[in-house]
Motif scaffolding. Structure first.
Motif, mmCIF file in Angstrom:
data_model
loop_
_atom_site.group_PDB
_atom_site.id
_atom_site.type_symbol
_atom_site.label_atom_id
_atom_site.label_comp_id
_atom_site.label_asym_id
_atom_site.label_seq_id
_atom_site.Cartn_x
_atom_site.Cartn_y
_atom_site.Cartn_z
ATOM 1 N N GLU A 21 -3.587 1.402 -5.972
ATOM 2 C CA GLU A 21 -3.747 2.318 -4.849
ATOM 3 C C GLU A 21 -4.431 3.595 -5.318
ATOM 4 O O GLU A 21 -4.533 3.858 -6.505
ATOM 5 C CB GLU A 21 -2.377 2.665 -4.236
ATOM 6 N N THR A 22 -4.898 4.403 -4.370
ATOM 7 C CA THR A 22 -5.521 5.684 -4.693
ATOM 8 C C THR A 22 -4.742 6.858 -4.104
ATOM 9 O O THR A 22 -4.927 7.979 -4.537
ATOM 10 C CB THR A 22 -6.974 5.730 -4.185
ATOM 11 N N LYS A 23 -3.876 6.614 -3.130
ATOM 12 C CA LYS A 23 -3.051 7.673 -2.547
ATOM 13 C C LYS A 23 -1.751 7.769 -3.326
ATOM 14 O O LYS A 23 -1.182 6.757 -3.722
ATOM 15 C CB LYS A 23 -2.791 7.403 -1.070
ATOM 16 N N SER A 24 -1.273 8.999 -3.506
ATOM 17 C CA SER A 24 -0.141 9.256 -4.389
ATOM 18 C C SER A 24 1.025 9.914 -3.667
ATOM 19 O O SER A 24 0.881 10.443 -2.571
ATOM 20 C CB SER A 24 -0.579 10.192 -5.518
ATOM 21 N N PHE A 25 2.160 9.897 -4.359
ATOM 22 C CA PHE A 25 3.347 10.664 -3.993
ATOM 23 C C PHE A 25 3.457 11.803 -5.007
ATOM 24 O O PHE A 25 3.191 11.596 -6.187
ATOM 25 C CB PHE A 25 4.618 9.815 -4.110
ATOM 26 N N HIS B 45 0.854 -1.185 0.000
ATOM 27 C CA HIS B 45 0.000 0.000 0.000
ATOM 28 C C HIS B 45 0.892 1.238 0.000
ATOM 29 O O HIS B 45 2.067 1.176 0.373
ATOM 30 C CB HIS B 45 -0.917 -0.004 1.218
ATOM 31 N N THR B 46 0.341 2.360 -0.375
ATOM 32 C CA THR B 46 1.113 3.601 -0.420
ATOM 33 C C THR B 46 1.789 3.868 0.913
ATOM 34 O O THR B 46 2.958 4.271 0.952
ATOM 35 C CB THR B 46 0.207 4.780 -0.827
ATOM 36 N N ALA B 47 1.100 3.606 2.015
ATOM 37 C CA ALA B 47 1.672 3.848 3.345
ATOM 38 C C ALA B 47 2.873 2.949 3.641
ATOM 39 O O ALA B 47 3.690 3.276 4.507
ATOM 40 C CB ALA B 47 0.599 3.649 4.411
ATOM 41 N N PHE C 257 5.710 15.203 -10.737
ATOM 42 C CA PHE C 257 5.102 13.942 -11.139
ATOM 43 C C PHE C 257 4.262 13.451 -9.968
ATOM 44 O O PHE C 257 4.773 13.341 -8.846
ATOM 45 C CB PHE C 257 6.174 12.900 -11.461
ATOM 46 N N VAL C 258 2.992 13.161 -10.217
ATOM 47 C CA VAL C 258 2.119 12.578 -9.207
ATOM 48 C C VAL C 258 2.096 11.082 -9.503
ATOM 49 O O VAL C 258 1.632 10.657 -10.564
ATOM 50 C CB VAL C 258 0.708 13.204 -9.255
ATOM 51 N N VAL C 259 2.636 10.299 -8.564
ATOM 52 C CA VAL C 259 2.857 8.867 -8.784
ATOM 53 C C VAL C 259 2.009 8.067 -7.808
ATOM 54 O O VAL C 259 2.118 8.239 -6.590
ATOM 55 C CB VAL C 259 4.352 8.526 -8.588
ATOM 56 N N THR C 260 1.186 7.184 -8.350
ATOM 57 C CA THR C 260 0.322 6.335 -7.544
ATOM 58 C C THR C 260 0.764 4.888 -7.709
ATOM 59 O O THR C 260 0.791 4.374 -8.832
ATOM 60 C CB THR C 260 -1.153 6.482 -7.980
#
Length: 178
Positions: free
Chosen positions: A146-150, A36-38, A139-142
Motif C-alpha cells: 500500500e501507499t497510504k499510511s497510519f 487496502h489501507t481503507a 510511527f508511520v505505518v504502511t
C-alpha cells in the motif's frame, strides 16, 4: 464398435462442456483480494505483556502493531509493513526500519479479524550520549503493498539505540503475523 465408442466419448465431452458452461459465474468461489489501507485500522498492542520493556537495557524488547479488518469483505495481508519512526529530538529525524530475514505468510482476515507484527527494539540507558539515542514520537505505518499510511503516537516512552545507518541494526521489523 469403434464408432459407438467414439460417439459415446463425443457425447460425454459435449455433456461435460454443457454442464461446465451452465454453472453461473456467481457460484464460483472468489478468492479474497489483498487488504487496502481503507479496509484496516491500526494501533499499538498495549495490554498486559504486549508493552515493550523500555526501562531495561540488557536485551532487545518488542513492540507489536496490529491491523484489524474493518471492512465488510474478507481480505489478505502478506509480507512486511513499512515502518518509519519519527523522532522527538531535533537530532533524530526519521528512521525507516529494516526488515528481518523471516519468511512471510499470507494471512486471511475476515471482517473484525486482527493480525499483528512485531518490531524488535534495542533500548538504551538514559546515560547513553544523546547522539546515540533515538527518542520515538510517532510511527508511520504502511500496510504491505500500500501507499497510504497510519500515523501512530508512540505510547511507551523510552529511548532506542540509534542505529539508523547500521547494516544489521538491533531495531528491525518482522513480517505480518510474526
Amino acid at each position: 464398435m469403434k464408432n459407438k465408442l467414439i460417439a459415446v466419448l463425443i457425447a460425454t465431452v459435449a455433456a461435460a462442456g454443457t454442464a461446465a458452461t451452465a454453472i453461473p459465474a456467481s457460484a464460483a468461489t472468489a478468492q479474497p483480494t489483498r487488504c487496502h489501507t481503507a479496509d484496516l485500522k491500526a494501533g499499538f498492542a498495549t495490554g498486559g505483556d504486549a508493552a515493550p520493556e523500555m526501562n531495561q537495557t540488557r536485551h532487545q524488547t518488542q513492540a507489536f502493531i496490529w491491523f484489524t479488518n474493518k471492512s465488510n469483505r474478507t481480505c489478505t495481508l502478506s509480507g512486511f509493513a513499512g515502518v518509519d519512526m519519527v523522532g522527538a529530538q531535533s537530532t533524530d529525524g526519521t528512521w525507516s526500519l529494516v526488515r528481518s530475514a523471516k519468511r512471510t505468510h499470507k494471512i486471511t482476515l475476515h471482517k473484525g479479524d486482527t493480525v499483528d507484527f512485531s518490531i524488535n527494539l534495542a533500548p538504551v540507558a538514559k546515560s547513553t550520549p544523546k547522539k546515540q539515542k533515538f527518542v520515538p514520537a510517532k510511527f508511520v505505518v504502511t500496510p504491505p503493498n500500500e501507499t497510504k499510511s497510519f500515523t501512530l503516537k508512540w505510547p511507551f516512552g523510552g529511548q532506542i539505540l540509534k542505529q539508523d545507518a547500521a547494516t544489521h541494526p538491533a531495531t528491525y521489523l518482522n513480517p505480518i503475523g510474526e
